[in-house]
Design a protein around this motif. Sequence first.
Motif, PDB file in Angstrom:
ATOM      1  N   ARG A 256       0.820  -1.226   0.000  1.00 38.35           N
ATOM      2  CA  ARG A 256       0.000   0.000   0.000  1.00 38.35           C
ATOM      3  C   ARG A 256       0.856   1.280   0.000  1.00 38.35           C
ATOM      4  O   ARG A 256       0.496   2.291   0.573  1.00 38.35           O
ATOM      5  CB  ARG A 256      -0.967  -0.051   1.179  1.00 38.35           C
ATOM      6  CG  ARG A 256      -2.086   0.972   1.270  1.00 38.35           C
ATOM      7  CD  ARG A 256      -2.868   1.194  -0.013  1.00 38.35           C
ATOM      8  NE  ARG A 256      -4.086   1.899   0.240  1.00 38.35           N
ATOM      9  CZ  ARG A 256      -4.129   3.198   0.556  1.00 38.35           C
ATOM     10  NH1 ARG A 256      -3.041   3.878   0.610  1.00 38.35           N
ATOM     11  NH2 ARG A 256      -5.293   3.770   0.784  1.00 38.35           N
ATOM     12  N   GLU A 257       2.022   1.182  -0.676  1.00 39.36           N
ATOM     13  CA  GLU A 257       2.764   2.423  -0.944  1.00 39.36           C
ATOM     14  C   GLU A 257       2.063   3.167  -2.064  1.00 39.36           C
ATOM     15  O   GLU A 257       2.123   4.386  -2.142  1.00 39.36           O
ATOM     16  CB  GLU A 257       4.203   2.098  -1.383  1.00 39.36           C
ATOM     17  CG  GLU A 257       5.177   1.981  -0.246  1.00 39.36           C
ATOM     18  CD  GLU A 257       6.611   1.854  -0.720  1.00 39.36           C
ATOM     19  OE1 GLU A 257       6.951   2.410  -1.783  1.00 39.36           O
ATOM     20  OE2 GLU A 257       7.381   1.193  -0.025  1.00 39.36           O
TER      21      GLU A 257
ATOM     22  N   PRO B  45      -0.762   1.168   8.708  1.00 37.74           N
ATOM     23  CA  PRO B  45       0.236   0.585   9.613  1.00 37.74           C
ATOM     24  C   PRO B  45      -0.167  -0.810  10.103  1.00 37.74           C
ATOM     25  O   PRO B  45       0.690  -1.686  10.251  1.00 37.74           O
ATOM     26  CB  PRO B  45       0.297   1.578  10.775  1.00 37.74           C
ATOM     27  CG  PRO B  45      -0.129   2.868  10.190  1.00 37.74           C
ATOM     28  CD  PRO B  45      -1.147   2.521   9.155  1.00 37.74           C
ATOM     29  N   HIS B  46      -1.441  -1.013  10.343  1.00 36.59           N
ATOM     30  CA  HIS B  46      -1.896  -2.327  10.831  1.00 36.59           C
ATOM     31  C   HIS B  46      -1.748  -3.394   9.747  1.00 36.59           C
ATOM     32  O   HIS B  46      -1.404  -4.541  10.035  1.00 36.59           O
ATOM     33  CB  HIS B  46      -3.340  -2.230  11.327  1.00 36.59           C
ATOM     34  CG  HIS B  46      -3.474  -1.262  12.460  1.00 36.59           C
ATOM     35  ND1 HIS B  46      -3.049  -1.550  13.734  1.00 36.59           N
ATOM     36  CD2 HIS B  46      -3.911   0.021  12.476  1.00 36.59           C
ATOM     37  CE1 HIS B  46      -3.251  -0.491  14.499  1.00 36.59           C
ATOM     38  NE2 HIS B  46      -3.767   0.474  13.760  1.00 36.59           N
TER      39      HIS B  46
ATOM     40  N   ARG C 114       0.593  -3.297   7.473  1.00 35.79           N
ATOM     41  CA  ARG C 114       2.035  -3.556   7.343  1.00 35.79           C
ATOM     42  C   ARG C 114       2.587  -4.392   8.492  1.00 35.79           C
ATOM     43  O   ARG C 114       3.632  -5.021   8.359  1.00 35.79           O
ATOM     44  CB  ARG C 114       2.781  -2.231   7.217  1.00 35.79           C
ATOM     45  CG  ARG C 114       2.515  -1.576   5.876  1.00 35.79           C
ATOM     46  CD  ARG C 114       3.221  -0.269   5.716  1.00 35.79           C
ATOM     47  NE  ARG C 114       2.825   0.343   4.437  1.00 35.79           N
ATOM     48  CZ  ARG C 114       3.039   1.604   4.132  1.00 35.79           C
ATOM     49  NH1 ARG C 114       3.646   2.397   4.997  1.00 35.79           N
ATOM     50  NH2 ARG C 114       2.655   2.080   2.970  1.00 35.79           N
ATOM     51  N   ARG C 115       1.888  -4.373   9.611  1.00 41.43           N
ATOM     52  CA  ARG C 115       2.355  -5.203  10.733  1.00 41.43           C
ATOM     53  C   ARG C 115       2.111  -6.687  10.476  1.00 41.43           C
ATOM     54  O   ARG C 115       2.648  -7.529  11.189  1.00 41.43           O
ATOM     55  CB  ARG C 115       1.656  -4.781  12.026  1.00 41.43           C
ATOM     56  CG  ARG C 115       2.178  -3.459  12.534  1.00 41.43           C
ATOM     57  CD  ARG C 115       1.428  -2.998  13.754  1.00 41.43           C
ATOM     58  NE  ARG C 115       1.700  -1.585  13.999  1.00 41.43           N
ATOM     59  CZ  ARG C 115       1.229  -0.922  15.032  1.00 41.43           C
ATOM     60  NH1 ARG C 115       0.459  -1.519  15.914  1.00 41.43           N
ATOM     61  NH2 ARG C 115       1.523   0.349  15.186  1.00 41.43           N
TER      62      ARG C 115
ATOM     63  N   ILE D 279       9.064  -6.773   5.467  1.00 40.42           N
ATOM     64  CA  ILE D 279       9.620  -6.334   4.177  1.00 40.42           C
ATOM     65  C   ILE D 279      11.147  -6.424   4.213  1.00 40.42           C
ATOM     66  O   ILE D 279      11.788  -5.949   5.161  1.00 40.42           O
ATOM     67  CB  ILE D 279       9.177  -4.890   3.854  1.00 40.42           C
ATOM     68  CG1 ILE D 279       7.633  -4.803   3.886  1.00 40.42           C
ATOM     69  CG2 ILE D 279       9.697  -4.454   2.486  1.00 40.42           C
ATOM     70  CD1 ILE D 279       7.071  -3.406   3.773  1.00 40.42           C
TER      71      ILE D 279
ATOM     72  N   ALA E 186      11.936  -2.724  15.092  1.00 37.95           N
ATOM     73  CA  ALA E 186      10.648  -3.149  14.514  1.00 37.95           C
ATOM     74  C   ALA E 186       9.673  -3.575  15.608  1.00 37.95           C
ATOM     75  O   ALA E 186       8.459  -3.449  15.442  1.00 37.95           O
ATOM     76  CB  ALA E 186      10.870  -4.289  13.539  1.00 37.95           C
TER      77      ALA E 186
ATOM     78  N   VAL F  21       8.178  -0.504  17.467  1.00 35.17           N
ATOM     79  CA  VAL F  21       7.104   0.121  16.676  1.00 35.17           C
ATOM     80  C   VAL F  21       5.745  -0.486  17.016  1.00 35.17           C
ATOM     81  O   VAL F  21       4.739   0.215  17.075  1.00 35.17           O
ATOM     82  CB  VAL F  21       7.424  -0.025  15.165  1.00 35.17           C
ATOM     83  CG1 VAL F  21       6.205   0.302  14.322  1.00 35.17           C
ATOM     84  CG2 VAL F  21       8.586   0.865  14.784  1.00 35.17           C
ATOM     85  N   VAL F  22       5.727  -1.796  17.290  1.00 36.27           N
ATOM     86  CA  VAL F  22       4.436  -2.428  17.602  1.00 36.27           C
ATOM     87  C   VAL F  22       4.160  -2.426  19.112  1.00 36.27           C
ATOM     88  O   VAL F  22       3.195  -3.035  19.573  1.00 36.27           O
ATOM     89  CB  VAL F  22       4.341  -3.869  17.030  1.00 36.27           C
ATOM     90  CG1 VAL F  22       4.385  -3.842  15.522  1.00 36.27           C
ATOM     91  CG2 VAL F  22       5.437  -4.765  17.587  1.00 36.27           C
TER      92      VAL F  22
END
Lengths: 377, 220
Positions: free
Chosen positions: B44-45, B69-70, B72-73, B77, B97, B100-101
């Motif tokens: 979703r870039e 963000p959710h 991508r978690r 990548i 990483a 971040v969560v």
Amino acid sequence: MKLRSVKYLTGEGIKNIWANRLMSIASVGVLVACMVLIGLAILISLNVNKAMGTLEQQNVIMAYFNDLNSVLYGNASDSYVPETSSDATSSDEDADESSSSNKSSSNKSSSNKSSSGKSSSDSDEVKKPTDIPDDAYLIHNEKEALALCKKLEKLDNVLSVEYISSEKGLESIKEGLLDGKDQYFTFLDGEYGNPLSGAAKITLKDMGKFKETLKAIQNVKGVDSVQSQSDLADTINAIKNGIGIAGVWIIAILLIISLVIVSNTIRVTMYNRKLEISIMKAVGATNSFIRLPFVIEGIAIGVISAAVSMGILYFCYRVAIEAIREALGMMEIIGFSSVALPIFGVFIAIGALSGIVGSVIMISKYLKKEGSEFTAI
Amino acid sequence: MSKTYKTGTHALNDVNIRINPGEFVFVVGASGAGKSTFMKLIVREEKANTGSLIVNGFDLMKIKNKEVPHLRRTMGIVFQDFRLIPTMSVFDNVAFAMHVVGADRRRIRRDVSAVLSMVGLGNKARSMPSQLSGGEQQRVGLARALVNRPTLIIADEPTGNVDPNLSYEIVSKLTEINKQGTTVLMVTHDHNLVRDFQHRVIMLEEGRIVADNAAGGGNI
């Protein structure tokens, strides 16, 4: 956001300050300069206002009453003449009306009548009050004079009213102007020797409304004439307004400079950390998670600057006070401790605000970027 | 789905594809074929202009920005250029990483150590990225992608900057991860890798799928 994330990000924000220490020091330096100037502008403005306030207290309006003496010893043009004066012979039942018109006529020449003893009146032949009907004047005795004072006190913008009886007025003239040689002025003694009217010494709250208040005082029934230093009031107002406007401009300009400085620091930090931001986004960091360390960094720079500025301002103010006292002698100056807390509050607010606004503005640009776009920055 | 950039470039035209959970898929094609756009749409870039795209249960045509963000978690990548933070140690790069969560310290210590051991860098946790070889740096990138236990690994030319023998090592590692149930989607130029590892291959050419070989690269 979880509390441990906030803790972690706060730590990251503080670490960033050290990691970008050169830029941080430069930002703190410029912010301190701005804050010290803002502080000085505030202190100067407060001190000028205080000095102006003292002057305002001294700038009083004298309202002379329409009493027997004002009828007897007014200027030749408006002194009482029973046979011809329409003012004095107007209707009995409306004493207010008659004295009001009497007042208006005497107002025209009121500036010459003052506490200087109404020198224009001819005191050699003092008229007897028996010639004069009671309705020629409004204030017959001290009770009425005090009632008039109360009435004046209730006017808008009037801070205080002090009743100066004709006797008290004469006393102060003797003490002040006649310099102890009152043996030459014995003719002023006795029941009708004193030519002074009763008066009210009126102090105003706000000199900005000087003219309106003066008019209101003149319109009060029982007030024969007023005397004031309107030039001084105008000057005080002009200075106060000037200082106020200049202060607002200085503070506004310096605030903008502060904001630009902090924004710039944050921008450099973000540029240095664009890789980190791109990774944060890739692993699922929310915008607030990415933003927080930068906001913390901005706030921390602001708070550090505020603390340093307070120290410098204190030192500068002390030096300035010493210099002013040496040059001008004793002068009433606001103590630093009495304004330190509000000024520190202003500094913290400026620092924090510029930190928050600067970082939010700057980072919004980065938050819109994705992946490879970061490498193109 | 289709994607046309504002510049007018038609990057993807009517691409229709289904990747099942647990699959290992190579995406191959020449430069400009649309591989990168394909990957950008998945993370979703970028957003497709038409069609529909569902990744890990998220409808990417309808997803709100704050939900990205959710999404991508749920994925990890791996980048061609590693994207390690040079001022952080290997451990901190991977731990980053997890911060971040919002993971707690104890879990971070445990999981980061485990994943570094898994990629063979257990003894390099305190090293800085500059002290590592290209292959080792990419393994750190792999560890970072894996540490949050994603269901999908997106690897954008992960072997592009490493020696050929290290490339095999990295794809072997990805295959190992895939065997544990994680879906792997890997973009590559390296035909030798595609040939030697028998995974599904999707070939793109001028924004269209020209081949989709579930049997493996040997047949492309």
